[in-house]
Design a protein around this motif. Structure first.
Motif, PDB file in Angstrom:
ATOM      1  N   VAL A   1      -8.365  31.144   0.599  1.00 23.21           N
ATOM      2  CA  VAL A   1      -8.299  32.127  -0.485  1.00 23.21           C
ATOM      3  C   VAL A   1      -9.419  33.149  -0.339  1.00 23.21           C
ATOM      4  CG1 VAL A   1      -8.394  32.441  -2.990  1.00 23.21           C
ATOM      5  CG2 VAL A   1      -7.294  30.395  -2.031  1.00 23.21           C
ATOM      6  N   ASN A   2      -9.067  34.431  -0.440  1.00 23.56           N
ATOM      7  CA  ASN A   2     -10.074  35.498  -0.380  1.00 23.56           C
ATOM      8  C   ASN A   2     -10.784  35.599  -1.726  1.00 23.56           C
ATOM      9  OD1 ASN A   2      -9.436  36.423   2.281  1.00 23.56           O
ATOM     10  ND2 ASN A   2      -7.578  37.341   1.441  1.00 23.56           N
ATOM     11  N   ILE A   3     -12.109  35.519  -1.709  1.00 21.58           N
ATOM     12  CA  ILE A   3     -12.919  35.654  -2.920  1.00 21.58           C
ATOM     13  C   ILE A   3     -13.693  36.960  -2.820  1.00 21.58           C
ATOM     14  CG2 ILE A   3     -14.748  34.631  -4.321  1.00 21.58           C
ATOM     15  CD1 ILE A   3     -12.152  33.002  -4.256  1.00 21.58           C
ATOM     16  N   MET A   4     -13.390  37.921  -3.701  1.00 23.74           N
ATOM     17  CA  MET A   4     -13.998  39.247  -3.600  1.00 23.74           C
ATOM     18  C   MET A   4     -14.651  39.716  -4.890  1.00 23.74           C
ATOM     19  SD  MET A   4     -11.286  41.204  -1.082  1.00 23.74           S
ATOM     20  CE  MET A   4     -12.422  42.556  -0.789  1.00 23.74           C
ATOM     21  N   SER A   5     -14.594  38.914  -5.936  1.00 25.96           N
ATOM     22  CA  SER A   5     -15.270  39.251  -7.182  1.00 25.96           C
ATOM     23  C   SER A   5     -16.744  38.875  -7.072  1.00 25.96           C
ATOM     24  CB  SER A   5     -14.636  38.484  -8.349  1.00 25.96           C
ATOM     25  OG  SER A   5     -15.540  38.345  -9.423  1.00 25.96           O
ATOM     26  N   PRO A   6     -17.681  39.819  -7.327  1.00 28.16           N
ATOM     27  CA  PRO A   6     -19.112  39.499  -7.242  1.00 28.16           C
ATOM     28  C   PRO A   6     -19.511  38.279  -8.060  1.00 28.16           C
ATOM     29  CG  PRO A   6     -18.820  41.860  -7.405  1.00 28.16           C
ATOM     30  CD  PRO A   6     -17.468  41.251  -7.616  1.00 28.16           C
TER      31      PRO A   6
ATOM     32  N   PRO B   1     -23.675  41.473  10.771  1.00 25.71           N
ATOM     33  CA  PRO B   1     -23.529  40.611  11.956  1.00 25.71           C
ATOM     34  C   PRO B   1     -22.424  39.570  11.784  1.00 25.71           C
ATOM     35  CG  PRO B   1     -25.846  40.904  11.428  1.00 25.71           C
ATOM     36  CD  PRO B   1     -25.076  41.510  10.304  1.00 25.71           C
ATOM     37  N   ILE B   2     -22.335  38.976  10.588  1.00 25.66           N
ATOM     38  CA  ILE B   2     -21.291  38.000  10.274  1.00 25.66           C
ATOM     39  C   ILE B   2     -20.326  38.655   9.298  1.00 25.66           C
ATOM     40  CG2 ILE B   2     -20.799  35.695   9.362  1.00 25.66           C
ATOM     41  CD1 ILE B   2     -22.513  35.689  11.891  1.00 25.66           C
ATOM     42  N   VAL B   3     -19.055  38.780   9.680  1.00 27.72           N
ATOM     43  CA  VAL B   3     -18.120  39.557   8.852  1.00 27.72           C
ATOM     44  C   VAL B   3     -17.472  38.730   7.749  1.00 27.72           C
ATOM     45  CG1 VAL B   3     -17.635  41.078  10.808  1.00 27.72           C
ATOM     46  CG2 VAL B   3     -16.071  39.193  10.307  1.00 27.72           C
ATOM     47  N   GLU B   4     -17.644  37.412   7.786  1.00 27.70           N
ATOM     48  CA  GLU B   4     -17.089  36.585   6.716  1.00 27.70           C
ATOM     49  C   GLU B   4     -17.831  35.256   6.657  1.00 27.70           C
ATOM     50  OE1 GLU B   4     -13.408  34.286   8.868  1.00 27.70           O
ATOM     51  OE2 GLU B   4     -13.053  36.350   8.238  1.00 27.70           O
ATOM     52  N   HIS B   5     -17.875  34.678   5.466  1.00 28.15           N
ATOM     53  CA  HIS B   5     -18.454  33.352   5.253  1.00 28.15           C
ATOM     54  C   HIS B   5     -17.350  32.476   4.673  1.00 28.15           C
ATOM     55  CE1 HIS B   5     -22.647  34.953   5.587  1.00 28.15           C
ATOM     56  NE2 HIS B   5     -22.026  36.055   5.200  1.00 28.15           N
ATOM     57  N   ASN B   6     -17.097  31.336   5.280  1.00 31.70           N
ATOM     58  CA  ASN B   6     -16.017  30.470   4.823  1.00 31.70           C
ATOM     59  C   ASN B   6     -16.565  29.170   4.251  1.00 31.70           C
ATOM     60  OD1 ASN B   6     -14.009  32.299   5.762  1.00 31.70           O
ATOM     61  ND2 ASN B   6     -14.366  31.564   7.845  1.00 31.70           N
ATOM     62  N   ARG B   7     -15.861  28.642   3.256  1.00 34.03           N
ATOM     63  CA  ARG B   7     -16.240  27.384   2.621  1.00 34.03           C
ATOM     64  C   ARG B   7     -15.000  26.521   2.406  1.00 34.03           C
ATOM     65  NH1 ARG B   7     -20.285  29.451   3.932  1.00 34.03           N
ATOM     66  NH2 ARG B   7     -22.206  29.812   2.746  1.00 34.03           N
ATOM     67  N   THR B   8     -15.200  25.213   2.371  1.00 33.57           N
ATOM     68  CA  THR B   8     -14.104  24.291   2.093  1.00 33.57           C
ATOM     69  C   THR B   8     -14.374  23.569   0.784  1.00 33.57           C
ATOM     70  OG1 THR B   8     -12.738  22.521   3.034  1.00 33.57           O
ATOM     71  CG2 THR B   8     -15.114  22.327   3.329  1.00 33.57           C
TER      72      THR B   8
ATOM     73  N   LEU C   1      -8.814  25.428  -8.016  1.00 32.29           N
ATOM     74  CA  LEU C   1      -8.503  25.308  -6.593  1.00 32.29           C
ATOM     75  C   LEU C   1      -8.403  23.834  -6.199  1.00 32.29           C
ATOM     76  CD1 LEU C   1     -10.926  28.071  -5.256  1.00 32.29           C
ATOM     77  CD2 LEU C   1      -8.477  28.281  -5.764  1.00 32.29           C
ATOM     78  N   PRO C   2      -7.270  23.426  -5.622  1.00 30.72           N
ATOM     79  CA  PRO C   2      -7.094  22.022  -5.253  1.00 30.72           C
ATOM     80  C   PRO C   2      -7.883  21.654  -4.003  1.00 30.72           C
ATOM     81  CG  PRO C   2      -5.179  23.298  -4.593  1.00 30.72           C
ATOM     82  CD  PRO C   2      -6.078  24.239  -5.354  1.00 30.72           C
ATOM     83  N   ALA C   3      -8.174  20.367  -3.862  1.00 37.31           N
ATOM     84  CA  ALA C   3      -8.853  19.872  -2.663  1.00 37.31           C
ATOM     85  C   ALA C   3      -8.028  20.220  -1.431  1.00 37.31           C
ATOM     86  CB  ALA C   3      -9.042  18.365  -2.757  1.00 37.31           C
ATOM     87  N   GLY C   4      -8.721  20.596  -0.355  1.00 34.70           N
ATOM     88  CA  GLY C   4      -8.017  20.944   0.883  1.00 34.70           C
ATOM     89  C   GLY C   4      -7.879  22.428   1.102  1.00 34.70           C
ATOM     90  N   VAL C   5      -8.142  23.215   0.045  1.00 30.13           N
ATOM     91  CA  VAL C   5      -8.109  24.674   0.173  1.00 30.13           C
ATOM     92  C   VAL C   5      -9.467  25.150   0.676  1.00 30.13           C
ATOM     93  CG1 VAL C   5      -8.081  26.807  -1.195  1.00 30.13           C
ATOM     94  CG2 VAL C   5      -6.343  25.080  -1.559  1.00 30.13           C
ATOM     95  N   GLU C   6      -9.479  26.233   1.442  1.00 28.26           N
ATOM     96  CA  GLU C   6     -10.724  26.876   1.842  1.00 28.26           C
ATOM     97  C   GLU C   6     -10.845  28.207   1.118  1.00 28.26           C
ATOM     98  OE1 GLU C   6     -11.009  27.234   6.069  1.00 28.26           O
ATOM     99  OE2 GLU C   6     -11.011  25.067   6.417  1.00 28.26           O
ATOM    100  N   VAL C   7     -12.070  28.717   1.012  1.00 29.81           N
ATOM    101  CA  VAL C   7     -12.273  30.056   0.464  1.00 29.81           C
ATOM    102  C   VAL C   7     -12.972  30.919   1.504  1.00 29.81           C
ATOM    103  CG1 VAL C   7     -12.331  29.296  -1.941  1.00 29.81           C
ATOM    104  CG2 VAL C   7     -14.458  29.434  -0.658  1.00 29.81           C
ATOM    105  N   ARG C   8     -12.601  32.190   1.522  1.00 28.42           N
ATOM    106  CA  ARG C   8     -13.190  33.160   2.448  1.00 28.42           C
ATOM    107  C   ARG C   8     -13.974  34.187   1.635  1.00 28.42           C
ATOM    108  NH1 ARG C   8     -11.000  35.197   7.362  1.00 28.42           N
ATOM    109  NH2 ARG C   8      -8.982  34.327   6.790  1.00 28.42           N
ATOM    110  N   LEU C   9     -15.222  34.407   2.024  1.00 30.86           N
ATOM    111  CA  LEU C   9     -16.049  35.439   1.410  1.00 30.86           C
ATOM    112  C   LEU C   9     -16.163  36.562   2.435  1.00 30.86           C
ATOM    113  CD1 LEU C   9     -18.871  33.017   0.170  1.00 30.86           C
ATOM    114  CD2 LEU C   9     -16.634  33.434  -0.855  1.00 30.86           C
ATOM    115  N   PRO C  10     -15.245  37.537   2.404  1.00 32.31           N
ATOM    116  CA  PRO C  10     -15.173  38.563   3.462  1.00 32.31           C
ATOM    117  C   PRO C  10     -16.243  39.638   3.297  1.00 32.31           C
ATOM    118  CG  PRO C  10     -13.448  38.951   1.854  1.00 32.31           C
ATOM    119  CD  PRO C  10     -14.190  37.719   1.398  1.00 32.31           C
ATOM    120  N   SER C  11     -17.435  39.366   3.797  1.00 30.15           N
ATOM    121  CA  SER C  11     -18.576  40.271   3.583  1.00 30.15           C
ATOM    122  C   SER C  11     -18.278  41.685   4.076  1.00 30.15           C
ATOM    123  CB  SER C  11     -19.838  39.718   4.261  1.00 30.15           C
ATOM    124  OG  SER C  11     -19.588  39.309   5.580  1.00 30.15           O
ATOM    125  N   LEU C  12     -17.599  41.817   5.213  1.00 28.25           N
ATOM    126  CA  LEU C  12     -17.299  43.145   5.744  1.00 28.25           C
ATOM    127  C   LEU C  12     -16.475  43.959   4.748  1.00 28.25           C
ATOM    128  CD1 LEU C  12     -17.302  45.189   8.096  1.00 28.25           C
ATOM    129  CD2 LEU C  12     -15.191  44.120   8.892  1.00 28.25           C
TER     130      LEU C  12
END
Length: 523
Positions: free
Chosen positions: A110-115, A396-403, A415-426
């Motif tokens: 899931v893309n997370i883009m809200s500050p 330098p790093i265009v995204e940070h991912n978490r599980t 968010l259910p277990a097993g989903v990842e989140v993407r913090l798309p810094s770029l």
């Protein structure tokens, strides 16, 4: 005979049971679980492509990456590099909106883009963990970056003193030596051509930062560190290819050509580091003073930690294997981060000569013709603004991912277990809603009053991450970058060569695909 038949019947039943369970597990992994997760996300208003068996979105992502790499950008238009660097995610956000997700094989991300939500993810690091989608990534670098829980807390506590400002100050002479060597090389090339020359500065900056991290990390053993630099560069290529594919559990143990090469490189790196560390430990045991380098500071801090928290408890301090992993992280992250920051800074200052002139004027005002020193760095306001703006446009790093190990509430989403989140810094660094209509323009003065003012106190700028797990080496990287840029500005003016082709490429870090040919003029 009856017992034998009964035994065979039992064996057959058990075998069938194992096969059925295994088949069910595979079916659940490949189809049932992904579809359950997809239904849960869609019910909450999140949008994305429908799940495709096993590959998810990875095939389309790969095709778009290949297509993007075959093209170059017009640097004069804007710095909207999302379609070039992270094309599939950029397309997903434009198609489905910021509340969207993509499929990494059978796992939705899931893309997370809200500050506000971004701050929550970075702050609640025990609930949002770093994913290891492919264990091969750990052979490139692990250490503090990947550890979780108590191990992370222990390592962070031990490593923190290593990057104290007083420790960094002691490393300035090593930085000066590396910068001097690069300046002499550039001056020699310019002298041969007259008063100016065209040079691809990207390899030079890579070698210089590798030399710098080798000297500051390993002191007198820096030559062995340089050997490690070449090995890590090769390893990064192999690992990057693996990370962009689908990881099948157990695949890394198969004797494929790539797996064997990755393991061979890892053994060689491990051997180099073990040799360096064991020699240093012997010196310390003999009562000799530790060297003023990262390894010396780390071993000293580790020793102090053991003495303070229990000499007889083997789990109190870091093992030699732990130290090796942290050294790999020092080396890879320290070298990569600074080299890409410097190369994009030179590219953007070559394009924006007015800002280059302003930065040079400031450097000369602060240092004159003297070597830039640690204490003077706090007076480089314009240089700092420029570096921040480069980190915003070309992180330098265009995204940070978490599980997410268990069901977790994030803002309005459950968010259910097993989903990842993407913090798309770029994408966040280029978001018009957060930065204004000029988000894709190079305007360092947006940072004139500092990061808080530029971001309106929102979390919309995080080139080194954020929260408790913010990159521990960010001060090291910024000190090196400021010193190096000051050296360059003192001795050269520079502009883009007509042969420069703008093609940012994400290969572990954001790099110039075709190098950075720049015309250097001796001042």
């Amino acid at each position: 005979m009856e017992v034998t038949v009964a035994g065979w019947v039992a064996v057959i039943i058990v075998s069938i049971s194992i096969v059925v369970r295994s088949a069910w597990s595979v079916l659940d992994w490949l189809w049932l679980k992904p579809k359950r997760l997809e239904r849960c996300l869609r019910e909450q208003g999140l949008q994305g492509n429908s799940y495709r068996l096993l590959c998810g979105d990875t095939k389309e992502d790969s095709i778009m990456r290949t297509k993007a790499r075959s093209k170059t950008m017009n640097l004069s238009d804007s710095h909207d590099i999302g379609p070039q660097v992270d094309s599939f995610v950029d397309k997903t956000v434009k198609t489905y909106g910021k509340n969207s997700f993509v499929w990494i094989g059978p796992v939705p991300r899931v893309n997370i883009m809200s500050p506000k939500d971004l701050r929550e993810v970075f702050t609640r690091h025990d609930e949002f963990c770093r994913p290891v989608t492919n264990p091969l990534a750990l052979l490139l670098t692990s250490g503090l970056f990947f550890w979780e829980g108590e191990k992370w807390k222990k390592h962070r506590r031990i490593i923190n003193p290593t990057f104290h400002s007083e420790k960094l100050k002691l490393m300035v002479p090593a930085f000066h030596q590396c910068f001097d060597e690069m300046m002499k090389e550039w001056e020699s090339l310019v002298s041969k051509e007259g008063s100016s020359t065209a040079l691809d500065v990207w390899p030079s900056l890579q070698n210089m930062t590798a030399n710098a991290i080798s000297r500051t990390a390993f002191g007198t053993s820096y030559q062995e560190g340089m050997k490690m630099f070449e090995l890590l560069k090769e390893q990064a290529i192999h690992v990057s290819k693996a990370l962009h594919g689908i990881y099948i559990p157990g695949w890394r143990f198969l004797p494929t050509k790539t797996n064997m090469k990755i393991n061979e490189i890892n053994r060689e790196i491990y051997g180099i580091l073990r040799s360096i560390i064991e020699k240093r430990e012997q010196i310390m045991k003999a009562g000799e003073a530790t060297q003023d380098d990262l390894l010396g500071a780390l071993l000293e801090s580790n020793q102090n930690h053991i003495q303070e928290y229990g000499k007889n408890n083997k789990n109190v301090g870091m093992s030699i294997k732990d130290v090796i992993e942290e050294c790999k992280l020092f080396y890879f992250a320290g070298q990569e981060t600074t080299s890409v920051l410097l190369v994009w800074t030179m590219v953007l200052l070559s394009q924006n000569l007015n800002w280059q002139d302003r930065a040079r004027e400031e450097v000369l005002q602060v240092f004159g013709s003297n070597k830039p020193d640690f204490n003077g760095l706090t007076h480089l306001k314009v240089v700092t603004m420029i570096l921040f703006e480069v980190l915003r446009l070309y992180p330098p790093i265009v995204e940070h991912n978490r599980t997410i190990p268990k069901k977790t509430q994030l803002g309005k989403y459950s968010l259910p277990a097993g989903v990842e989140v993407r913090l798309p810094s770029l994408l966040i660094h280029h978001d018009n809603e957060l930065w204004g209509d000029d988000a894709n323009e190079f305007k360092p003065d947006r940072f004139a009053e500092g990061v808080s003012e530029a971001t309106k106190n929102q979390l919309s700028f995080f080139p080194f991450g954020a929260g408790p797990r913010i990159c521990i080496g960010q001060n090291f990287a910024m000190v090196e970058a400021k010193l190096a840029l000051a050296f360059i500005l003192q001795q050269f003016t520079f502009e883009l060569s007509p042969s420069y082709a703008h093609a940012p490429l994400y290969l572990i870090t954001l790099q110039p695909q075709y190098g950075a040919p720049i015309i250097l003029h001796r001042r």
